[in-house]
Design a protein around this motif. Structure first.
Motif, PDB file in Angstrom:
ATOM      1  N   UNK A  58       0.802  -1.221   0.000  1.00 29.01           N
ATOM      2  CA  UNK A  58       0.000   0.000   0.000  1.00 29.01           C
ATOM      3  C   UNK A  58       0.839   1.278   0.000  1.00 29.01           C
ATOM      4  N   UNK A  59       2.143   1.145   0.193  1.00 29.30           N
ATOM      5  CA  UNK A  59       2.992   2.335   0.294  1.00 29.30           C
ATOM      6  C   UNK A  59       2.929   3.245  -0.931  1.00 29.30           C
ATOM      7  N   UNK A  60       2.885   2.732  -2.172  1.00 27.43           N
ATOM      8  CA  UNK A  60       2.839   3.645  -3.325  1.00 27.43           C
ATOM      9  C   UNK A  60       1.670   4.619  -3.281  1.00 27.43           C
ATOM     10  N   UNK A  61       0.599   4.250  -2.597  1.00 31.19           N
ATOM     11  CA  UNK A  61      -0.551   5.142  -2.487  1.00 31.19           C
ATOM     12  C   UNK A  61      -0.266   6.324  -1.569  1.00 31.19           C
ATOM     13  N   UNK A  62       0.807   6.221  -0.779  1.00 31.54           N
ATOM     14  CA  UNK A  62       1.147   7.274   0.177  1.00 31.54           C
ATOM     15  C   UNK A  62       2.494   7.926  -0.137  1.00 31.54           C
ATOM     16  N   UNK A  63       3.009   7.682  -1.317  1.00 26.46           N
ATOM     17  CA  UNK A  63       4.301   8.248  -1.691  1.00 26.46           C
ATOM     18  C   UNK A  63       4.269   9.767  -1.685  1.00 26.46           C
ATOM     19  N   UNK A  64       5.420  10.329  -1.322  1.00 22.73           N
ATOM     20  CA  UNK A  64       5.604  11.768  -1.362  1.00 22.73           C
ATOM     21  C   UNK A  64       6.686  12.092  -2.400  1.00 22.73           C
ATOM     22  N   UNK A  65       7.076  13.322  -2.453  1.00 21.63           N
ATOM     23  CA  UNK A  65       8.012  13.768  -3.483  1.00 21.63           C
ATOM     24  C   UNK A  65       9.299  12.952  -3.483  1.00 21.63           C
ATOM     25  N   UNK A  66       9.897  12.727  -2.310  1.00 28.06           N
ATOM     26  CA  UNK A  66      11.156  11.985  -2.240  1.00 28.06           C
ATOM     27  C   UNK A  66      10.996  10.551  -2.725  1.00 28.06           C
ATOM     28  N   UNK A  67       9.840   9.965  -2.455  1.00 27.24           N
ATOM     29  CA  UNK A  67       9.595   8.589  -2.893  1.00 27.24           C
ATOM     30  C   UNK A  67       9.514   8.506  -4.421  1.00 27.24           C
ATOM     31  N   UNK A  68       8.884   9.485  -5.030  1.00 18.07           N
ATOM     32  CA  UNK A  68       8.793   9.486  -6.497  1.00 18.07           C
ATOM     33  C   UNK A  68      10.169   9.729  -7.119  1.00 18.07           C
ATOM     34  N   UNK A  69      10.979  10.534  -6.440  1.00 21.78           N
ATOM     35  CA  UNK A  69      12.341  10.765  -6.933  1.00 21.78           C
ATOM     36  C   UNK A  69      13.145   9.469  -6.884  1.00 21.78           C
ATOM     37  N   UNK A  70      12.980   8.719  -5.790  1.00 24.55           N
ATOM     38  CA  UNK A  70      13.673   7.432  -5.667  1.00 24.55           C
ATOM     39  C   UNK A  70      13.227   6.464  -6.747  1.00 24.55           C
ATOM     40  N   UNK A  71      11.914   6.385  -6.959  1.00 19.32           N
ATOM     41  CA  UNK A  71      11.382   5.501  -7.992  1.00 19.32           C
ATOM     42  C   UNK A  71      11.898   5.904  -9.374  1.00 19.32           C
ATOM     43  N   UNK A  72      11.954   7.204  -9.624  1.00 16.13           N
ATOM     44  CA  UNK A  72      12.466   7.691 -10.906  1.00 16.13           C
ATOM     45  C   UNK A  72      13.932   7.341 -11.101  1.00 16.13           C
TER      46      UNK A  72
END
Length: 285
Positions: A58-72
């Protein structure tokens, strides 16, 4: 068929490191007698393992800016490796005949699901039966992380259907839902299981040399799969990233949401009181 000593070596070595080394940093657990029964602990740990899986998915539903940067960054890194997939695959396959068979056996059996779960289960059972909270929690982390990451790779490799290097079809050959092993290259199941276990165990130590030794053992399976031509470099690279993300997520969940070990006993606090016509020492229990 009964496995020989050489094939059991990865299990013996990692199990020894897991139980002995983690135990060295475990708490004294003087309150062991006050802990719940083994059955109650088992139910609690089962809920923790399942909760860790739900939390991670469920974590992707709560991602913030830093999480999207990591995924990118992970996507960009995988794309960069993709450029060199053909060349790196040829290089690793050429090294296969130069590698000791013992190392290959360790890589294969360490990353196999049955052996991996045997290691994880043994660590957890030791912690459960001895009521050693640090080892027990580590066992829950191992089982939950392996199950979470294992399910991800099982679904993904079938849905993507990437051809393995040994098929000779090239790095850009995909046949989704083909359902046969030759098209289950992306990601690498052996890499995910072996490094998930190594990374989870390594997190229990502060000593960088201990961490490096455990992580090195966890890298044997990924590299051996490249030697065997079973995976491309991008398969292994993404699998390592999945392992780290899953273990960190579940470890955070266990630290924040679950309580392991007996609650700390109330301490006595002393307060020195001075007033008109009185001097005293008050203890709060």
């Amino acid at each position: 068929m009964i496995l020989g000593i050489r094939k059991l070596l990865p299990l013996i070595v990692l199990l020894f490191v897991s139980i002995n080394s983690i135990g060295q940093e475990a708490d004294a657990n003087n309150g062991k007698d006050s802990l719940p029964s083994t059955w109650e602990l088992l139910k609690y740990d089962g809920a923790s393992a399942f909760g860790g899986m739900k939390y991670t998915y469920s974590r992707p539903l709560q991602w913030k800016k830093d999480d999207f940067i990591t995924a990118g960054a992970i996507v960009a890194g995988t794309a960069a490796l993709y450029i060199f997939d053909e060349e790196t695959s040829e290089y690793f396959i050429e090294q296969d005949n130069k590698m000791p068979q013992l190392i290959k056996d360790i890589g294969w059996y360490y990353g196999s699901p049955q052996n991996n779960y045997a290691i994880n289960g043994a660590v957890y059972l030791y912690g459960l039966l001895t009521k050693n909270e640090k080892v027990r929690k580590t066992g829950v982390l191992l089982i939950s992380a392996a199950s979470t990451a294992g399910l991800i790779q099982t679904i993904t490799k079938t849905a993507i259907g990437r051809a393995r290097p040994t098929t000779g079809e090239g790095k850009a050959s995909f046949d989704p839902f083909r359902g046969i092993g030759a098209y289950h290259s992306f990601p690498s199941g052996h890499t995910i299981l072996s490094f998930t276990t190594a990374y989870a165990i390594g997190k229990q130590f502060d000593n960088p040399f201990v961490k490096a030794g455990i992580y090195s053992l966890g890298m044997i399976a990924p590299v051996s799969r490249l030697w065997a031509g079973a995976h491309w470099l991008t398969d292994v690279g993404l699998s390592l990233a999945i392992s780290v993300l899953v273990v960190d997520s579940i470890d955070n969940y266990l630290n924040e949401e679950r309580l392991y070990g007996p609650e700390e006993k109330n301490r006595i606090s002393w307060k020195f009181n001075v007033g008109l016509g009185r001097v005293g020492l008050t203890g709060t229990f």
